[in-house]
Write a protein that holds these residues in place. Structure first.
Motif: not given
Length: 196
Positions: A34-38, A110-117, A56-59, A21-30
């Motif tokens: 959408n550019n982060m892969k499993i 936050a950008k991802q969390l508040f995205a319209s999708a 986790f079932k998916s990203k 989880y923490k690694t995914a959050i760091k990568l999401m920030e970097q």
């Protein structure tokens, strides 16, 4: 002995999940969500892809985990610390915690969390909203908050505004202090519901 082994496995499993989880959050920030892969997450965390899928079932489940942890944060950290003042001050303090949680999560997240999708953030009945609704109910019982609206309606109204401010902050790449902005904004907005 068997119970100790089970407990040790649970602790190890939780540690592995947290690491992913923490690694995914760091990568999401970097890189952005959408550019982060499993594969990237697993490589950085030092775990197998199979380990990822154990937790986790998916990203997208990383986003769900953010909400779950947010609910725990509001239950365990916020609820005990937004008491003892008048309801208006408790509501303002509550939203300062909300801003802090968004800052800790990070701008790209936050950008991802508040995205319209992403419709997960509008889920009703979460601990996050329940804590605020309880503050409002107590405020109404103490004649500090107007009784013209149901507590759930006031909660929804305030959340729409708070999410809007978080979205603006994320859209501006975190160029201003979200906690200060939220405190200032809510001081004005909450007055609409303050009993005169």
């Amino acid at each position: 002995m068997a119970a100790e082994k089970i407990n040790s496995r649970k602790i190890q499993a939780e540690a592995t999940k947290n690491k992913i989880y923490k690694t995914a959050i760091k990568l999401m920030e970097q890189k952005g969500f959408n550019n982060m892969k499993i594969d990237d997450i697993c490589t950085k965390a030092g775990v197998s892809v199979g380990s990822f899928y154990n937790y986790f079932k998916s990203k997208d489940d990383i986003l769900i985990e953010i909400y779950k942890r947010g609910d725990v944060y509001f239950e365990e950290t916020v609820r005990p610390n937004v008491k003892g003042k008048c309801a208006v001050e408790n509501i303002i303090d509550y939203f300062e915690y909300y801003a802090k949680y968004n800052e800790l999560t990070g701008v790209e997240t936050a950008k991802q969390l508040f995205a319209s999708a992403n419709k997960l953030y509008i889920s009703k009945g979460r601990n996050m909203q329940a804590v605020l609704t309880e503050i409002i109910k107590i405020g109404q019982e103490n004649d500090e908050i107007i009784k013209d609206y149901e507590p759930e309606g006031i909660t929804e109204y305030l959340f729409i505004a708070a999410r809007g401010l978080c979205y603006d902050w994320a859209s501006h790449d975190g160029s201003y202090n979200l906690r200060e902005g939220m405190r200032k904004y809510m001081k004005l907005l909450v007055q609409i519901f303050a009993a005169k």
